[in-house]
Scaffold this motif. Structure first.
Motif, PDB file in Angstrom:
ATOM      1  N   LYS A 151       0.579  -1.464  -0.036  1.00  0.00           N
ATOM      2  CA  LYS A 151      -0.132   0.261  -0.324  1.00  0.00           C
ATOM      3  C   LYS A 151       0.750   1.333   0.253  1.00  0.00           C
ATOM      4  CE  LYS A 151      -3.602   2.347   2.508  1.00  0.00           C
ATOM      5  NZ  LYS A 151      -4.712   1.507   4.345  1.00  0.00           N
ATOM      6  N   ARG A 152       1.947   1.158   1.045  1.00  0.00           N
ATOM      7  CA  ARG A 152       3.056   2.371   0.997  1.00  0.00           C
ATOM      8  C   ARG A 152       3.058   3.084  -0.405  1.00  0.00           C
ATOM      9  NH1 ARG A 152       4.283   5.604   4.522  1.00  0.00           N
ATOM     10  NH2 ARG A 152       4.338   5.459   6.660  1.00  0.00           N
ATOM     11  N   LEU A 153       4.379   1.697  -1.368  1.00  0.00           N
ATOM     12  CA  LEU A 153       4.095   1.919  -2.108  1.00  0.00           C
ATOM     13  C   LEU A 153       3.690   2.470  -3.606  1.00  0.00           C
ATOM     14  CD1 LEU A 153       7.270  -1.304  -2.691  1.00  0.00           C
ATOM     15  CD2 LEU A 153       7.050   0.997  -2.549  1.00  0.00           C
ATOM     16  N   SER A 154       2.214   1.770  -3.659  1.00  0.00           N
ATOM     17  CA  SER A 154       1.044   2.030  -4.359  1.00  0.00           C
ATOM     18  C   SER A 154       1.508   3.859  -3.793  1.00  0.00           C
ATOM     19  CB  SER A 154       0.002   1.141  -4.190  1.00  0.00           C
ATOM     20  OG  SER A 154       0.652  -0.292  -4.330  1.00  0.00           O
ATOM     21  N   GLN A 155       1.329   3.938  -2.589  1.00  0.00           N
ATOM     22  CA  GLN A 155       0.365   5.584  -3.247  1.00  0.00           C
ATOM     23  C   GLN A 155       2.127   6.959  -3.196  1.00  0.00           C
ATOM     24  OE1 GLN A 155       0.267   5.702   1.630  1.00  0.00           O
ATOM     25  NE2 GLN A 155      -1.604   4.905   1.452  1.00  0.00           N
ATOM     26  N   GLU A 156       3.347   6.087  -3.427  1.00  0.00           N
ATOM     27  CA  GLU A 156       4.373   6.953  -3.907  1.00  0.00           C
ATOM     28  C   GLU A 156       4.253   7.176  -5.581  1.00  0.00           C
ATOM     29  OE1 GLU A 156       7.053   6.820   0.000  1.00  0.00           O
ATOM     30  OE2 GLU A 156       7.575   5.897  -1.907  1.00  0.00           O
ATOM     31  N   GLY A 157       3.398   6.175  -6.298  1.00  0.00           N
ATOM     32  CA  GLY A 157       3.274   5.298  -7.838  1.00  0.00           C
ATOM     33  C   GLY A 157       3.856   4.887  -8.521  1.00  0.00           C
ATOM     34  N   VAL A 158       4.446   3.765  -7.261  1.00  0.00           N
ATOM     35  CA  VAL A 158       5.630   3.024  -7.374  1.00  0.00           C
ATOM     36  C   VAL A 158       4.221   1.628  -7.448  1.00  0.00           C
ATOM     37  CG1 VAL A 158       6.730   0.834  -7.137  1.00  0.00           C
ATOM     38  CG2 VAL A 158       7.630   2.903  -5.903  1.00  0.00           C
ATOM     39  N   VAL A 159       4.560   1.079  -8.878  1.00  0.00           N
ATOM     40  CA  VAL A 159       3.348   0.030  -9.704  1.00  0.00           C
ATOM     41  C   VAL A 159       3.771  -1.806  -8.957  1.00  0.00           C
ATOM     42  CG1 VAL A 159       2.559  -1.205 -11.442  1.00  0.00           C
ATOM     43  CG2 VAL A 159       2.907   1.464 -11.062  1.00  0.00           C
ATOM     44  N   ILE A 160       2.772  -2.341  -8.849  1.00  0.00           N
ATOM     45  CA  ILE A 160       2.658  -3.604  -7.878  1.00  0.00           C
ATOM     46  C   ILE A 160       2.470  -4.497  -8.762  1.00  0.00           C
ATOM     47  CG2 ILE A 160       3.528  -5.075  -5.965  1.00  0.00           C
ATOM     48  CD1 ILE A 160       3.549  -2.430  -4.537  1.00  0.00           C
ATOM     49  N   LEU A 161       2.940  -5.396  -8.829  1.00  0.00           N
ATOM     50  CA  LEU A 161       2.580  -6.545  -9.965  1.00  0.00           C
ATOM     51  C   LEU A 161       2.655  -7.500  -9.589  1.00  0.00           C
ATOM     52  CD1 LEU A 161       0.456  -5.702 -12.578  1.00  0.00           C
ATOM     53  CD2 LEU A 161       2.117  -6.281 -13.976  1.00  0.00           C
ATOM     54  N   ASN A 162       1.363  -8.657  -9.043  1.00  0.00           N
ATOM     55  CA  ASN A 162       1.557  -9.807  -8.822  1.00  0.00           C
ATOM     56  C   ASN A 162       2.853 -10.095  -7.614  1.00  0.00           C
ATOM     57  OD1 ASN A 162      -0.469 -10.764 -10.128  1.00  0.00           O
ATOM     58  ND2 ASN A 162       1.521 -11.248 -11.512  1.00  0.00           N
ATOM     59  N   GLY A 163       2.874  -9.026  -6.433  1.00  0.00           N
ATOM     60  CA  GLY A 163       3.482  -8.359  -5.557  1.00  0.00           C
ATOM     61  C   GLY A 163       5.561  -8.379  -5.840  1.00  0.00           C
ATOM     62  N   ARG A 164       5.311  -7.734  -7.845  1.00  0.00           N
ATOM     63  CA  ARG A 164       6.383  -7.918  -7.952  1.00  0.00           C
ATOM     64  C   ARG A 164       7.127  -6.114  -8.702  1.00  0.00           C
ATOM     65  NH1 ARG A 164       9.287 -11.009 -10.984  1.00  0.00           N
ATOM     66  NH2 ARG A 164      10.436 -11.770  -9.463  1.00  0.00           N
ATOM     67  N   VAL A 165       8.288  -5.609  -8.181  1.00  0.00           N
ATOM     68  CA  VAL A 165       7.444  -4.199  -8.878  1.00  0.00           C
ATOM     69  C   VAL A 165       8.693  -4.904  -9.924  1.00  0.00           C
ATOM     70  CG1 VAL A 165       9.197  -1.848  -8.351  1.00  0.00           C
ATOM     71  CG2 VAL A 165       7.862  -3.021  -6.708  1.00  0.00           C
ATOM     72  N   ASP A 166       8.965  -3.608 -11.354  1.00  0.00           N
ATOM     73  CA  ASP A 166      10.140  -3.692 -11.467  1.00  0.00           C
ATOM     74  C   ASP A 166      11.076  -2.867 -11.960  1.00  0.00           C
ATOM     75  OD1 ASP A 166      10.900  -3.286 -14.259  1.00  0.00           O
ATOM     76  OD2 ASP A 166       9.138  -3.313 -15.499  1.00  0.00           O
ATOM     77  N   MET A 167      12.560  -3.532 -11.203  1.00  0.00           N
ATOM     78  CA  MET A 167      13.287  -2.875 -10.642  1.00  0.00           C
ATOM     79  C   MET A 167      14.008  -2.259 -11.903  1.00  0.00           C
ATOM     80  SD  MET A 167      13.521  -3.186  -7.776  1.00  0.00           S
ATOM     81  CE  MET A 167      15.765  -3.284  -7.093  1.00  0.00           C
ATOM     82  N   ALA A 168      13.561  -2.626 -13.113  1.00  0.00           N
ATOM     83  CA  ALA A 168      14.815  -1.150 -14.361  1.00  0.00           C
ATOM     84  C   ALA A 168      13.438  -0.219 -14.295  1.00  0.00           C
ATOM     85  CB  ALA A 168      14.145  -2.614 -15.532  1.00  0.00           C
ATOM     86  N   ILE A 169      12.527  -0.564 -13.622  1.00  0.00           N
ATOM     87  CA  ILE A 169      12.064   1.350 -14.007  1.00  0.00           C
ATOM     88  C   ILE A 169      12.595   2.031 -12.559  1.00  0.00           C
ATOM     89  CG2 ILE A 169      10.165   2.966 -13.863  1.00  0.00           C
ATOM     90  CD1 ILE A 169       8.948   0.278 -16.292  1.00  0.00           C
ATOM     91  N   TYR A 170      11.928   1.702 -11.164  1.00  0.00           N
ATOM     92  CA  TYR A 170      11.953   2.091  -9.927  1.00  0.00           C
ATOM     93  C   TYR A 170      12.995   1.738  -9.190  1.00  0.00           C
ATOM     94  CZ  TYR A 170       7.122   2.418 -11.439  1.00  0.00           C
ATOM     95  OH  TYR A 170       5.901   2.451 -11.884  1.00  0.00           O
TER      96      TYR A 170
END
Length: 120
Positions: A82-101
């Motif tokens: 939730k916290r990450l989403s609030q900052e605009g970090v997109v999470i898909l299936n519990g994962r973040v795209d490291m290449a982007i974030y």
DNA sequence: CATATGACGACAA
DNA sequence: ATTGTCGCCATAT
């Protein structure tokens, strides 16, 4: 005087505080920047012992593969997600795209950190 | 001193 | 993509 462990943890926490909002960093990355190469597990340890969750963006620290360290479905996972989403970090299936974030500190940021392993 | 334990990481099947 | 193994290293017991 503070114990060695307290100093180490403090340094790790300080590094985590440098992660800008909207970015994430891996445990190993934090360890390395904080001056503890291969100290990923120490970062995990420092986070477990975090005295004040309010003052440290603990949720910006995830695994090197971009996964949130907690198991999906756990309250801890939800909090972090939730916290990450609030900052605009997109999470898909519990994962973040490291290449982007993934946090990419520039040279200046690294230089004012004591103990960073740069070669003279 | 010997093991066990981790909010980890890299790599081989 | 998943799973297992091994390396890592400070703490805990």
């Amino acid at each position: 005087m503070k114990s060695a462990i307290a100093k180490r943890n403090h340094r790790i926490w300080a590094t985590i505080c440098d992660i800008p909002a909207g970015s994430v960093a891996s445990y190993g990355q934090i360890a390395e920047i904080a001056g503890f190469p291969r100290g990923a597990r120490q970062v995990a340890y420092a986070l477990r012992k975090l005295p004040d969750r309010q003052s440290v963006p603990w949720y910006r620290v995830i695994t090197s593969s971009g996964r949130i360290a907690f198991d999906i479905g756990t309250p801890a996972f939800e909090r972090q997600s939730k916290r990450l989403s609030q900052e605009g970090v997109v999470i898909l299936n519990g994962r973040v795209d490291m290449a982007i974030y993934r946090w990419q500190p520039d040279l200046d940021e690294l230089l004012w950190k004591p103990g960073v392993a740069w070669d003279h």
